[in-house]
Motif scaffolding. Sequence first.
Motif, PDB file in Angstrom:
ATOM      1  N   GLN A  69       0.688  -1.072   0.157  1.00  0.00           N
ATOM      2  CA  GLN A  69       0.048   0.036   0.059  1.00  0.00           C
ATOM      3  C   GLN A  69       0.804   1.143   0.025  1.00  0.00           C
ATOM      4  OE1 GLN A  69      -2.752   0.165   3.248  1.00  0.00           O
ATOM      5  NE2 GLN A  69      -3.068   2.456   3.237  1.00  0.00           N
ATOM      6  N   LEU A  70       1.747   1.509   0.858  1.00  0.00           N
ATOM      7  CA  LEU A  70       2.708   2.451   0.968  1.00  0.00           C
ATOM      8  C   LEU A  70       3.510   2.572  -0.349  1.00  0.00           C
ATOM      9  CD1 LEU A  70       4.459   1.919   4.477  1.00  0.00           C
ATOM     10  CD2 LEU A  70       3.056   3.640   3.763  1.00  0.00           C
ATOM     11  N   ALA A  71       3.989   1.573  -1.243  1.00  0.00           N
ATOM     12  CA  ALA A  71       4.496   1.792  -2.305  1.00  0.00           C
ATOM     13  C   ALA A  71       3.649   1.985  -3.764  1.00  0.00           C
ATOM     14  CB  ALA A  71       5.580   0.372  -2.477  1.00  0.00           C
ATOM     15  N   GLY A  72       2.589   1.679  -3.490  1.00  0.00           N
ATOM     16  CA  GLY A  72       1.501   1.802  -4.535  1.00  0.00           C
ATOM     17  C   GLY A  72       1.613   0.870  -5.505  1.00  0.00           C
ATOM     18  N   VAL A  73       1.755  -0.415  -5.086  1.00  0.00           N
ATOM     19  CA  VAL A  73       1.975  -1.449  -5.844  1.00  0.00           C
ATOM     20  C   VAL A  73       0.847  -2.605  -5.253  1.00  0.00           C
ATOM     21  CG1 VAL A  73       4.160  -1.343  -6.649  1.00  0.00           C
ATOM     22  CG2 VAL A  73       3.757  -2.839  -4.715  1.00  0.00           C
ATOM     23  N   SER A  74       0.514  -3.391  -6.112  1.00  0.00           N
ATOM     24  CA  SER A  74      -0.376  -4.821  -5.636  1.00  0.00           C
ATOM     25  C   SER A  74       0.303  -5.706  -4.829  1.00  0.00           C
ATOM     26  CB  SER A  74      -0.982  -5.389  -6.914  1.00  0.00           C
ATOM     27  OG  SER A  74       0.284  -6.407  -7.418  1.00  0.00           O
ATOM     28  N   VAL A  75      -0.311  -6.298  -3.935  1.00  0.00           N
ATOM     29  CA  VAL A  75       0.196  -7.122  -2.833  1.00  0.00           C
ATOM     30  C   VAL A  75       0.715  -8.277  -3.675  1.00  0.00           C
ATOM     31  CG1 VAL A  75      -0.325  -8.648  -1.101  1.00  0.00           C
ATOM     32  CG2 VAL A  75      -1.522  -6.503  -0.995  1.00  0.00           C
ATOM     33  N   GLU A  92      11.131   2.720 -11.461  1.00  0.00           N
ATOM     34  CA  GLU A  92      10.422   3.491 -10.363  1.00  0.00           C
ATOM     35  C   GLU A  92       9.604   2.870  -9.583  1.00  0.00           C
ATOM     36  OE1 GLU A  92      11.067   5.048 -14.423  1.00  0.00           O
ATOM     37  OE2 GLU A  92      10.471   3.153 -14.052  1.00  0.00           O
ATOM     38  N   VAL A  93       9.421   1.400  -9.740  1.00  0.00           N
ATOM     39  CA  VAL A  93       8.864   0.631  -8.619  1.00  0.00           C
ATOM     40  C   VAL A  93       9.814   0.450  -7.476  1.00  0.00           C
ATOM     41  CG1 VAL A  93       7.847  -1.698  -8.117  1.00  0.00           C
ATOM     42  CG2 VAL A  93       7.216  -0.453 -10.169  1.00  0.00           C
ATOM     43  N   LEU A  94      11.126   0.017  -7.925  1.00  0.00           N
ATOM     44  CA  LEU A  94      12.185  -0.197  -6.759  1.00  0.00           C
ATOM     45  C   LEU A  94      12.262   1.234  -6.030  1.00  0.00           C
ATOM     46  CD1 LEU A  94      14.815  -1.931  -8.918  1.00  0.00           C
ATOM     47  CD2 LEU A  94      13.264  -2.984  -6.984  1.00  0.00           C
ATOM     48  N   ASP A  95      12.297   2.260  -6.782  1.00  0.00           N
ATOM     49  CA  ASP A  95      12.370   3.702  -6.019  1.00  0.00           C
ATOM     50  C   ASP A  95      11.317   3.811  -5.012  1.00  0.00           C
ATOM     51  OD1 ASP A  95      14.404   4.191  -7.420  1.00  0.00           O
ATOM     52  OD2 ASP A  95      13.591   5.686  -8.700  1.00  0.00           O
ATOM     53  N   ALA A  96       9.828   3.287  -5.463  1.00  0.00           N
ATOM     54  CA  ALA A  96       8.758   3.504  -4.759  1.00  0.00           C
ATOM     55  C   ALA A  96       8.702   2.591  -3.312  1.00  0.00           C
ATOM     56  CB  ALA A  96       7.584   3.129  -5.378  1.00  0.00           C
ATOM     57  N   ILE A  97       9.260   1.392  -3.631  1.00  0.00           N
ATOM     58  CA  ILE A  97       9.672   0.227  -2.441  1.00  0.00           C
ATOM     59  C   ILE A  97      10.827   0.893  -1.638  1.00  0.00           C
ATOM     60  CG2 ILE A  97      10.537  -1.819  -2.010  1.00  0.00           C
ATOM     61  CD1 ILE A  97       8.869  -2.854  -4.502  1.00  0.00           C
ATOM     62  N   ALA A  98      11.740   1.501  -2.052  1.00  0.00           N
ATOM     63  CA  ALA A  98      12.830   1.964  -1.414  1.00  0.00           C
ATOM     64  C   ALA A  98      12.347   2.924  -0.366  1.00  0.00           C
ATOM     65  CB  ALA A  98      13.845   2.385  -2.156  1.00  0.00           C
TER      66      ALA A  98
END
Length: 311
Positions: A69-75, A92-98
């Motif tokens: 939820q915090l990273a804006g990706v599906s579970v 971009e996804v790795l940046d969001a997760i980081a």
Amino acid sequence: MDEQPEAVQEPQADAAMGAAGGAGALDRRAELSEFLRSRRARLKPEDVGLPSFGRHRRVPGLRREELAQLAGVSVAYYTRLEQGNGRNVSAEVLDAIARALQLNDAEHAHLTHLAKPKAHKKKRSARPQQVRGALRQLVDTLDGIPAYVTGRRSDILVWNRMAAAVFGDWSELPAQERNWARMVFLRPDYRDLYVDWDQKAADMVSYLRMDAGCHPDDPLLSALVGELSVKSEEFRRLWATHDVKQKSHGVKRMRHPLVGDLTLSFETFHLPDDHEQTLITYHAEPGSPSADALRLLASWGSDATRAPTMP
């Protein structure tokens, strides 16, 4: 110059590498999975502005659902990544997760190395490490300043007379033993040398973790991790934390067998033409007792290099 002119000969990988994850290489997928789990476990819901829903949580730290939820990706997407499947993941996804995991720069770089490894030429890491002649000369001319060059896996490649006076005469060691991790964890004299040995040990493991992320297919790194895992319980404990760190600058306190307490600042210079080699220098604050002690070590010349050498 207190260094060996020949190229450092790499030791052969042995059966100890099994403790590090398999036949000649660290398991990148397992490393990615365990790193993400360890970073998620250290965060509490209140750290990221989420309700904790009481005391009884079945998992340490954040749940996968909360992190996604915090990273804006599906579970499902995050779960696949945490299971070690980084295939086709975007920057971009790795940046969001980081950001969601609140990773620092070193941790962010480590995550990227694990999830999106760069292609390396086969057996490149097994070649002997060479130091440019001009760099050797520079290290030798740093009179009064302990200086040395490290390479892959924190191998010590070149050092000057003052480094030998402070840390011991590495020329008396076989080439494969001139390695900071081996000395810190396997030699009691280095435990005595460092006042803050626990911090030095944690730093060394964090540096090796960074190397493992960049070169998970290096069989010699795997062998080193396996050897230290077998021989040192402290190394095993620190390795399991998955902490990573880049060499930078700071202060080290030492208890030298000849001159007593030393407080030295160190600086790290990453070579622009060889990212695997690093120049490290130490200096004392002008006018301090440590500066006087360094001058005393320098005045002893070759006697200073031999005397601090510890069995």
